[in-house]
Design a protein around this motif. Sequence first.
Motif, PDB file in Angstrom:
ATOM      1  N   GLU A 146      85.696  25.322 -21.746  1.00 22.70           N
ATOM      2  CA  GLU A 146      84.278  25.290 -21.394  1.00 22.70           C
ATOM      3  C   GLU A 146      83.709  26.705 -21.381  1.00 22.70           C
ATOM      4  OE1 GLU A 146      83.005  23.149 -17.981  1.00 22.70           O
ATOM      5  OE2 GLU A 146      84.189  21.368 -18.451  1.00 22.70           O
ATOM      6  N   GLU A 147      84.424  27.617 -20.785  1.00 24.05           N
ATOM      7  CA  GLU A 147      84.042  29.027 -20.789  1.00 24.05           C
ATOM      8  C   GLU A 147      85.260  29.856 -20.393  1.00 24.05           C
ATOM      9  OE1 GLU A 147      81.743  30.309 -17.050  1.00 24.05           O
ATOM     10  OE2 GLU A 147      81.149  28.216 -17.337  1.00 24.05           O
ATOM     11  N   GLY A 148      85.213  31.143 -20.731  1.00 22.76           N
ATOM     12  CA  GLY A 148      86.354  31.995 -20.406  1.00 22.76           C
ATOM     13  C   GLY A 148      86.042  33.459 -20.618  1.00 22.76           C
ATOM     14  N   SER A 149      86.803  34.320 -19.942  1.00 26.64           N
ATOM     15  CA  SER A 149      86.613  35.759 -20.093  1.00 26.64           C
ATOM     16  C   SER A 149      87.948  36.470 -19.910  1.00 26.64           C
ATOM     17  CB  SER A 149      85.609  36.286 -19.067  1.00 26.64           C
ATOM     18  OG  SER A 149      86.112  36.118 -17.750  1.00 26.64           O
ATOM     19  N   LEU A 150      87.999  37.703 -20.444  1.00 26.79           N
ATOM     20  CA  LEU A 150      89.180  38.556 -20.327  1.00 26.79           C
ATOM     21  C   LEU A 150      88.743  39.871 -19.709  1.00 26.79           C
ATOM     22  CD1 LEU A 150      90.372  38.252 -24.049  1.00 26.79           C
ATOM     23  CD2 LEU A 150      91.112  36.791 -22.179  1.00 26.79           C
ATOM     24  N   ALA A 151      89.639  40.513 -18.974  1.00 31.54           N
ATOM     25  CA  ALA A 151      89.357  41.847 -18.447  1.00 31.54           C
ATOM     26  C   ALA A 151      90.630  42.677 -18.527  1.00 31.54           C
ATOM     27  CB  ALA A 151      88.856  41.773 -17.011  1.00 31.54           C
ATOM     28  N   PHE A 152      90.500  43.918 -18.999  1.00 30.43           N
ATOM     29  CA  PHE A 152      91.636  44.819 -19.145  1.00 30.43           C
ATOM     30  C   PHE A 152      91.399  46.073 -18.319  1.00 30.43           C
ATOM     31  CE2 PHE A 152      90.994  42.501 -23.079  1.00 30.43           C
ATOM     32  CZ  PHE A 152      92.246  41.960 -23.319  1.00 30.43           C
ATOM     33  N   LYS A 153      92.475  46.628 -17.805  1.00 26.89           N
ATOM     34  CA  LYS A 153      92.347  47.861 -17.038  1.00 26.89           C
ATOM     35  C   LYS A 153      93.633  48.673 -17.165  1.00 26.89           C
ATOM     36  CE  LYS A 153      90.373  49.505 -12.715  1.00 26.89           C
ATOM     37  NZ  LYS A 153      89.568  49.084 -11.562  1.00 26.89           N
ATOM     38  N   LYS A 154      93.471  49.995 -17.257  1.00 30.49           N
ATOM     39  CA  LYS A 154      94.619  50.898 -17.291  1.00 30.49           C
ATOM     40  C   LYS A 154      94.463  51.910 -16.178  1.00 30.49           C
ATOM     41  CE  LYS A 154      95.002  54.233 -20.370  1.00 30.49           C
ATOM     42  NZ  LYS A 154      95.202  54.923 -21.666  1.00 30.49           N
ATOM     43  N   THR A 155      95.521  52.124 -15.406  1.00 35.50           N
ATOM     44  CA  THR A 155      95.459  53.074 -14.306  1.00 35.50           C
ATOM     45  C   THR A 155      95.997  54.422 -14.767  1.00 35.50           C
ATOM     46  OG1 THR A 155      97.663  52.411 -13.539  1.00 35.50           O
ATOM     47  CG2 THR A 155      95.775  51.231 -12.620  1.00 35.50           C
TER      48      THR A 155
END
Length: 488
Positions: free
Chosen positions: A382-391
């Motif tokens: 139905e819907e979706g999202s991605l999130a990326f992060k680097k420390t």
Amino acid sequence: MITITPEARLNIILTNTNKALSEAVKHATPEQLETLKEGKDIKSLLTSVFQDKATSSKSDQTLLDLLKNSTAFKNMGSFSDDLKSLVGELKSSSDVTPKTAVLEKFLKNIATLDPQTLKSQIADSGVFMESKFASALQKLPDLTQTLETLKAALSKVPLNEAKTLQTHITALLGSTALAQAPLNQESAVQLTDTIKKISDSLQNFLSKSDPLYSKEVASLAQKLEQLNALQEIKTTLSQIYSTLLTSNTPANPLLDSIENLFKNLSTSTDEDLKAFTLQLKNAVHNGENTTLEITHMVAKLGEFTNPKELVLETFLKESLSNDLKSNLLALSEELQHSADPAASKVLEQVDKLLIQIDYHQLISHLSSSNSIYFPFAWDQLEEGSLAFKKTPDKKFYCEINLKLKEYGELDLMMALYEGNQIEIQAHTEKGELKTLIHENLATLRSQLIDAGLTPRSLRILERKEIKTPLNDLYRTSEGSDLGFEVTV
């Protein structure tokens, strides 16, 4: 068609109204608007949002809360469904230029997922369009900085060949070709030809190993530290002297130091010998560091040997040719001037997609991460999202939020560290999905290992089983160095 100029690109970031931000502010409370009062309008708010984020301000957090909690964005729907609808409208329109070739690339089914396809879909999703502008505008400053750094490194090498190379680099830094390369192909070709010649000369220079930086001298210096017998010290000093005689370094002060030691060896103290040993080790160490620095800079010069990438107009056209936001903006401009009766309806669909892209750009910036809509077509989604992060400590995090038609919401948190160690937590809305994932855990573990990843932890939970908010599970330190960069 949008005119491709640096000014136009920066205007998209700094002065044009951001659709997602505009929509969010409509739903702001009086208290939230008071916090944002330093921005008197959407234009100045957006300018503030995209300034350098050395620290997170109160207004940043207010904007982030607005975006995440606004009813306008809580149910944005499936990006791929909206895009599919737009493509259908374009194909049925006779007057609007069909841009379906680029748009349909983002209707790829999830079954086609592979690393290269994923990277391509994310890079061209439109969320990173502004970083492509920044990359184009930064090309010449990066080259200038590389040449300056290389020139400074060569200044530490007391060889005539190094001085000659310095002269060539100085001439290049002041050349017309360097200044004009972003503007025309002829200057870019001339510049890259010169860079290649300097690179070849540097490679030749580095291939001539100076005896001063050899393993033999380093070994003798270490040996000299441990000797006490006078005859052994003499022998070792003689070996070092003989080796240094073949060094290319003119007027080598080390030779003078050894000669002085020989003249006064019988009366020299341990401190005199220690002082020379330190002098020798420092010379070897500094030479090795300089050689490594020059080697690194030569490799970096290789990034500037394609003339097409140096001409700003050409580089932007190629890098934006498949960018979804760039194409949607161009389509929006065309629709605004179209006489087609269907143009206004299609324009609404374009705006809806641009709002979603703008939303993820703002979320990315305000949360110091990379947020993106789900860039694949999937019948169950139905819907979706991605999130990326680097420390800063080189740990990578990925959050995937999905709303499935049959199984409800599924939230995944993944952490990658030490190159190949991975942890995964999945939170399901429905128990049936938890059971289904559990039944296939062995397959998942096997596929991760086949991909070169070591699963350290795989946890599947229903949301009701954990009270800690999902976003707090992998909360990382501030200062993500990704920004709007593509790092998949």
